[in-house]
Enzyme design. Structure first.
Site, PDB file in Angstrom:
ATOM      1  N   GLU A 196       0.818  -1.208   0.000  1.00 14.73           N
ATOM      2  CA  GLU A 196       0.000   0.000   0.000  1.00 14.73           C
ATOM      3  C   GLU A 196       0.860   1.269   0.000  1.00 14.73           C
ATOM      4  O   GLU A 196       0.387   2.340   0.367  1.00 14.73           O
ATOM      5  CB  GLU A 196      -0.928  -0.005   1.211  1.00 14.73           C
ATOM      6  N   TYR A 207      -8.800   2.795  -5.215  1.00 15.16           N
ATOM      7  CA  TYR A 207      -7.810   3.842  -5.457  1.00 15.16           C
ATOM      8  C   TYR A 207      -7.753   4.370  -6.889  1.00 15.16           C
ATOM      9  O   TYR A 207      -7.101   5.384  -7.129  1.00 15.16           O
ATOM     10  CB  TYR A 207      -6.432   3.328  -5.031  1.00 15.16           C
ATOM     11  N   ARG A 256     -11.558   2.939  11.230  1.00  8.06           N
ATOM     12  CA  ARG A 256     -12.683   2.818  10.298  1.00  8.06           C
ATOM     13  C   ARG A 256     -13.084   1.359  10.251  1.00  8.06           C
ATOM     14  O   ARG A 256     -12.233   0.486  10.040  1.00  8.06           O
ATOM     15  CB  ARG A 256     -12.286   3.307   8.900  1.00  8.06           C
TER      16      ARG A 256
END
Length: 312
Positions: free
Chosen positions: A13, A217, A256
């Protein structure tokens, strides 16, 4: 304040983390902080050992950043940082362990089982046990990885062994779980420990079959509806369970929490992200905007909460 922002890293990532770090640095500078950006690499730990700052803001994602390792080093150096500590970070990254914690506390999870490659002769032995345990369709993914990297949805048996091989590239433990079809939502949580609140829920509608890396993304990869168009009772349940999951793992400042709403309109928890994407167009900032927090406001809120923790 003197704040160092760690971003980049060496996980799959990295590119997302570079964008997250750039956004965080700009927001902190906009609020008058003295900011040092560090493109983190485990081979250059001297950059951390020599740090002289008031706070570290972690803009890292995935392994060697979100899994508690950097947090442990910062703890030993007695440098305060934004976000969850070692244990919460490690538990959230370990999907199998976190799912056990959620299930034991009444939060619905998909049926799952983990397979450590060292416990089997080869991939075919793992595949055989998977076939005897799960019915199509199901999901094969690395137990510890982010952004759906290494994940495969298995619809035919011949897909199993290649999916195992793909998952093992990221982690020696493969996690298999029932495939749950439904609406994918995510719930940002923010606050000091014991005083968390859930922000507006976001529904994610991916352009691909599921919310994969490209959907997350790539421009136009998914549609975000915030606040999600969900009945109030279900909204309340999702927000309550997101806070519960955050607290069960011992998370701090923000996280989250991802869910699938199944066909019976029940929330099935997927995972807790202790360092979710924090680019100016990421999910968390999208939700914060609904309650009137700009991106800069949100980043400053994290700093304020972290300083409150430091003073306790």
């Amino acid at each position: 304040m003197k704040i160092a922002v760690l971003y980049g890293g060496i996980s799959g990532e990295r590119e997302v983390s570079l964008s997250t770090g750039k956004g965080i640095i700009k927001a902190l500078q906009n609020r008058g902080h003295d900011v040092t950006g560090i493109d983190f690499n485990p081979g250059r730990l001297d950059e951390l050992l020599q740090l002289n700052v008031d706070l570290v803001f972690l803009g890292l994602h995935g392994k060697h950043g979100e899994d508690g390792k950097v947090q442990g080093l910062l703890d030993m150096l007695e440098i305060p940082y934004v976000g969850s500590g070692v244990l919460a970070s490690a538990l959230a990254m370990d999907k199998s362990k976190s799912k056990q914690i959620f299930a034991n506390n009444g939060i619905l999870t998909a049926k799952s089982k983990s397979f450590h490659q060292d416990h089997y002769k080869d991939k075919s032995e793992i595949a055989s046990e998977i076939k005897s345990t799960f019915s199509l369709p199901f999901v094969i993914k690395p137990n510890q990885e982010g952004s759906t990297l290494g994940l495969s949805i298995i619809k035919e048996e011949e897909q199993i062994e290649p999916a195992i091989e793909k998952a093992l590239l990221s982690d020696p433990v493969v996690l298999v779980e029932d495939y749950i079809s439904g609406r994918e939502v995510t719930v940002p949580v923010v606050g000091s420990q014991g005083n968390e609140k859930a922000l507006p829920i976001i529904e994610i509608i991916p352009k691909n079959d599921y919310y994969d890396f490209d959907s997350k993304y790539q421009p136009g990869g998914s549609e975000h509806i915030v606040p999600a168009e969900i009945e109030q009772a279900l909204t309340d349940r999702l927000q309550a369970e997101a806070i519960q999951a955050h607290q069960l793992l011992g998370c701090n400042v923000y996280s989250r929490v991802d869910f699938i709403i199944n066909e019976e309109q029940e929330p099935i928890i997927l995972e807790v992200n202790t360092l979710p994407g924090m680019t100016p167009t990421s999910l968390f900032p999208d939700s914060a905007q609904v309650i009137g927090w700009s991106y800069d406001d949100l980043i400053e809120q994290f700093v304020t909460l972290s300083c409150e923790n430091k003073s306790k």
